[in-house]
Scaffold this active site. Structure first.
Site, mmCIF file in Angstrom:
data_model
loop_
_atom_site.group_PDB
_atom_site.id
_atom_site.type_symbol
_atom_site.label_atom_id
_atom_site.label_comp_id
_atom_site.label_asym_id
_atom_site.label_seq_id
_atom_site.Cartn_x
_atom_site.Cartn_y
_atom_site.Cartn_z
ATOM 1 N N GLU A 2 -12.797 -2.674 11.784
ATOM 2 C CA GLU A 2 -12.721 -1.938 10.522
ATOM 3 C C GLU A 2 -13.822 -2.331 9.539
ATOM 4 O O GLU A 2 -14.457 -1.472 8.937
ATOM 5 C CB GLU A 2 -11.345 -2.170 9.880
ATOM 6 C CG GLU A 2 -11.209 -1.524 8.512
ATOM 7 C CD GLU A 2 -9.845 -1.730 7.879
ATOM 8 O OE1 GLU A 2 -8.944 -2.314 8.514
ATOM 9 O OE2 GLU A 2 -9.669 -1.290 6.724
ATOM 10 N N ASP A 44 -8.327 -9.250 3.816
ATOM 11 C CA ASP A 44 -8.103 -8.119 4.721
ATOM 12 C C ASP A 44 -9.199 -8.026 5.778
ATOM 13 O O ASP A 44 -10.059 -7.156 5.671
ATOM 14 C CB ASP A 44 -8.034 -6.826 3.895
ATOM 15 C CG ASP A 44 -7.660 -5.624 4.748
ATOM 16 O OD1 ASP A 44 -7.190 -5.834 5.878
ATOM 17 O OD2 ASP A 44 -7.840 -4.488 4.269
ATOM 18 N N GLU A 51 0.823 -1.217 0.000
ATOM 19 C CA GLU A 51 0.000 0.000 0.000
ATOM 20 C C GLU A 51 0.854 1.263 0.000
ATOM 21 O O GLU A 51 0.605 2.202 0.761
ATOM 22 C CB GLU A 51 -0.974 -0.015 1.190
ATOM 23 C CG GLU A 51 -1.894 -1.228 1.159
ATOM 24 C CD GLU A 51 -3.000 -1.219 2.210
ATOM 25 O OE1 GLU A 51 -2.776 -0.691 3.302
ATOM 26 O OE2 GLU A 51 -4.091 -1.747 1.896
HETATM 27 O O1 GCW Z 1 -7.026 -3.267 6.583
HETATM 28 C C1 GCW Z 1 -6.220 -2.444 5.786
HETATM 29 C C2 GCW Z 1 -6.549 -1.079 6.239
HETATM 30 C C3 GCW Z 1 -5.394 -0.118 6.257
HETATM 31 C C4 GCW Z 1 -4.238 -0.804 6.952
HETATM 32 C C5 GCW Z 1 -3.859 -2.018 6.160
HETATM 33 C C6 GCW Z 1 -2.748 -2.813 6.808
HETATM 34 C C7 GCW Z 1 -2.619 0.167 8.409
HETATM 35 O O2 GCW Z 1 -7.587 -0.584 5.461
HETATM 36 O O3 GCW Z 1 -5.820 1.023 6.939
HETATM 37 O O4 GCW Z 1 -3.146 0.058 7.127
HETATM 38 O O5 GCW Z 1 -4.948 -2.893 6.076
HETATM 39 O O6 GCW Z 1 -3.072 -3.765 7.503
HETATM 40 O O7 GCW Z 1 -1.602 -2.505 6.625
#
Ligand code: GCW
Length: 697
Positions: free
Chosen positions: A413, A385, A311
């Site tokens: 989340e 995720d 990311e």
């Molecule tokens: O779940 C996703 C999130 C990001 C997060 C990323 C990760 C900290 O949307 O906000 O970043 O994973 O786990 O690195």
């Protein structure tokens, strides 16, 4: 004495003194210590524990004694004094063979050695002629954990006159990961700003951090990564290390070590080097110097957590190096000090494979055996995720030579933020109990992670924290249960989610049996209901922007794998992601018999159906209904269940305190509304896509 106590309480009420002492703000979490109501039990407790015989003083021993004094005073409504010796019945003796003469005289050393520094024994026994309860450990922290265990027994109404308890954590690292930024915000935090208040540190340390430490120690959490994995390199500068050291000083007596997330490009960003190439000698020297500096100010520093090449974060691949190269340069710097690197496997470079869920496995499994001994690879529970339901991540059981840390998300989340009551215990148990078949049947994720399947030097589990500066820490009074459950399952993944829920309810709400039963059943079904009204039958990622909004139509223009349509692939004829051998073959990353079972729509569990299969709307399900009818049915049932949660809570009015009753009710109302809009929006959207009539309810 009793009368005097009551007078104090009265006075406190009159003077308007603390909201904290009278009103239920939720601040006290599961450490409320309300007076025991059952008279027979109370009498038995008062008889079993009349005074505390402390160990030789130490920072940790002192907090154990303090916690017991405080807890027992409130629970038993009599002060429990500290006395030097077992000169009467009912003494509670604490200590290690080194810190307590009494413990040394018991001849338990072999057993205590076996249980380790964090393990403990609690026994009702005799010391000379006297009846005593002994909490003993090899280490001071074990004594503290034992003290909390005894308090928990009293809090949950268990008998304590004939105890024979032996406990030891199944995993060595039990960590919270805070995604806290240096400006006080928290990524995916839904409970207010960061607890750390960086600008006040190191001069002032918020006393609240002590309560944070107590809460964590009470459930066995022994490490905190203080900052976001999307890390600002600044945390590694000298002024910030001083701030971190101030926090570490508060956490240390509670057996909690601090860790930091490191930005891979720190040698460039704060070190002034031209590169962060892990194979560049100047870069290696920089990391070594940084580790040395860190340990000078924080001698028991735990290590670095790294999100690299994920990311947009920098990483070794920026220099055409591998993740192993990247992890190892940091590991070499920490090794002389005993520190570790937790290198995250949350990577999903689109050039690796068209199916996002396959990418981490493809990048990491070939590197098994190439990491230093003090590297652990940190893997999220599922391959996408933190969705409401995912199959376990296929890396578990696939890297025998690399210790893996399981990463769970305590903060909700994708599970309703701090608005929805969703107890995550059952979801984590589903993960921990899943069979990887790595070394034949019974190679569960829990046994992989605890190092039973492959012998690993250290083991660990991490939970992305849900704490913030809100009065009740977690935003939702019931989100506290997820913090609690994470700690308890990290200590012992074999515990049942239901038992953990029950403990938490008794400690946090009430011991009245019918109320406990109602709340427990609300909690136990809540995650499955959430899955039903949001992403049933294996659907995933039907969200937009903030990961709260229902958005099955989401076409995210930034990247396909951030959209929703990439995942559900619905059109006029079918829905679902084909991950069978005929499709992306993500199922091929699992071992037999899972790949066969999950790879065939006829044997795939219905909960994972659309995760692995793309199927016609008209497919006949075992229920006799079509897939379309089934999907609609799930959404409706989920939304109904959310409404029932609210209705069931209403039956508890007057049986729990009004403050928290009302706060939870307001959240449940919102949950009912949200669940209805998930139902309506998803049914409407898929109906628009497939053009089929919406089945009658
Ligand atoms: O779940 C996703 C999130 C990001 C997060 C990323 C990760 C900290 O949307 O906000 O970043 O994973 O786990 O690195």
């Amino acid at each position: 004495m009793l009368r005097r106590l009551r007078a104090i309480v009265l006075l406190a009420g009159l003077s308007g003194w603390p909201a904290a002492a009278t009103a239920e703000t939720g601040y006290d979490l599961w450490l409320r210590y309300p007076a025991v109501g059952d008279r027979a039990l109370l009498a038995s407790y008062r008889k079993a524990v009349t005074a505390i015989v402390p160990p030789a003083p130490s920072a940790t021993a002192d907090v154990a004694v303090e916690e017991l004094k405080r807890g027992l005073l409130d629970l038993l409504a009599v002060p429990v004094p500290v006395v030097p010796d077992v000169e009467a019945d009912g003494r509670l003796v604490l200590g290690t063979p080194r810190s307590s003469r009494v413990v040394a005289g018991l001849g338990w050393s072999a057993e205590l050695d076996r249980l380790g520094d964090e393990g403990y024994r609690i026994r009702s026994t005799r010391v000379g002629e006297r009846r005593a309860t002994v909490i003993a450990s090899k280490g001071d922290v074990g004594v503290l954990y034992g003290a909390f265990h005894l308090l928990r027994l009293v809090q949950t109404g268990q008998p304590i006159e004939a105890l024979d308890v032996a406990e030891r954590p199944r995993l060595s690292l039990r960590l919270l990961n805070h995604w806290d930024n240096l400006d006080g915000s928290i990524e995916r935090g839904y409970a207010g700003e960061s607890l750390w208040r960086w600008s006040e540190l190191p001069g002032r340390v918020d006393p609240r951090i002590t309560d944070y430490a107590r809460a964590n120690a009470s459930i066995g959490i022994n490490g905190s990564v203080l900052n976001n994995v999307n890390a600002s390199a600044e945390i590694l500068t000298a002024p910030y290390l001083e701030k971190v050291a101030a926090i570490a000083r508060v956490l240390r007596p509670y057996g909690i070590r601090v860790f930091l997330s490191a930005n891979f490009a720190a040698p460039r960003i704060i070190g002034g080097l031209a590169t962060a190439d892990p194979l560049d000698p100047a870069v290696a020297r920089w990391w070594k110097a940084k580790a040395d500096e860190t340990y000078r100010v924080i001698p028991d520093f735990g290590g670095w957590l790294v999100k690299a090449n994920s990311e947009g974060q920098p990483g070794p691949q920026d220099y055409k190096r591998t993740h192993a190269d990247g992890a190892n340069v940091l590991a070499d710097a920490l090794a002389p000090h005993g520190g570790i690197v937790m290198y995250r496997a949350f990577v999903y470079d689109a050039s690796v494979d068209p199916d996002r869920v396959k990418r981490a496995w493809l990048e990491f499994v070939p590197l098994d055996g190439r990491f230093r001994d003090n590297v652990m690879v940190q893997v999220k529970n599922g391959p996408l995720d933190f969705q409401p339901r995912e199959p376990f991540h296929p890396m578990f059981g696939a890297m025998p030579k690399t210790p893996l840390v399981a990463e769970l998300q305590v903060t909700q989340e994708y599970l309703g933020h701090s608005n929805h009551l969703v107890y995550l215990g059952p979801m984590w148990k589903e993960f921990l109990d899943a069979d990887t078949f790595a070394k034949g049947p019974g190679s569960t994720v829990a046994r992989v992670v605890d190092g039973t399947v492959d012998r690993w030097p250290r083991t660990g589990i991490a939970g992305v924290a849900n704490t913030g500066r809100d009065g009740n820490w977690c935003g939702h009074d019931f989100a506290q249960a997820n913090w609690y459950a994470f700690g308890r399952l990290a200590w012992n993944p074999a515990l049942a989610a239901e038992r953990v829920a029950e403990e938490w309810i008794r400690m946090t709400w009430t011991s009245a049996p019918e109320v406990v039963a109602s709340i427990r059943s609300m909690m136990m079904g809540s995650r499955e209901s959430f899955v039903r009204y949001t992403m049933p039958l294996g659907l995933h990622h039907l969200i937009g922007g903030d990961h709260y909004a229902v958005m099955p139509e989401n076409p995210d223009p930034r990247r396909a794998d951030w959209s929703a349509i990439y995942y559900h692939r619905a059109d006029r004829s079918a829905i679902g992601f084909d991950r069978t051998a005929a499709g992306s073959n993500a199922v091929g990353q699992y071992r037999s018999p899972l790949r066969e079972q999950w790879g065939d729509a006829k044997t795939c569990p219905r909960e994972l159906l659309l995760w692995f299969h793309r199927l016609p709307w008209e497919l006949r399900m075992t229920s006799g209904r079509t897939l379309w009818e089934e999907l609609v049915g799930e959404y409706r049932r989920g939304a109904d269940e959310a409404r029932e949660l609210e209705a069931r809570w209403k039956t508890l009015e007057g049986q729990v305190d009004q403050e928290r009753y009302r706060a939870v009710l307001a959240k449940l109302r919102r949950q009912t509304e949200d669940a209805a809009s998930w139902r309506d929006k998803c049914i409407g959207y898929f109906h628009g896509v497939n053009g089929r009539p919406v089945p009658e309810p």
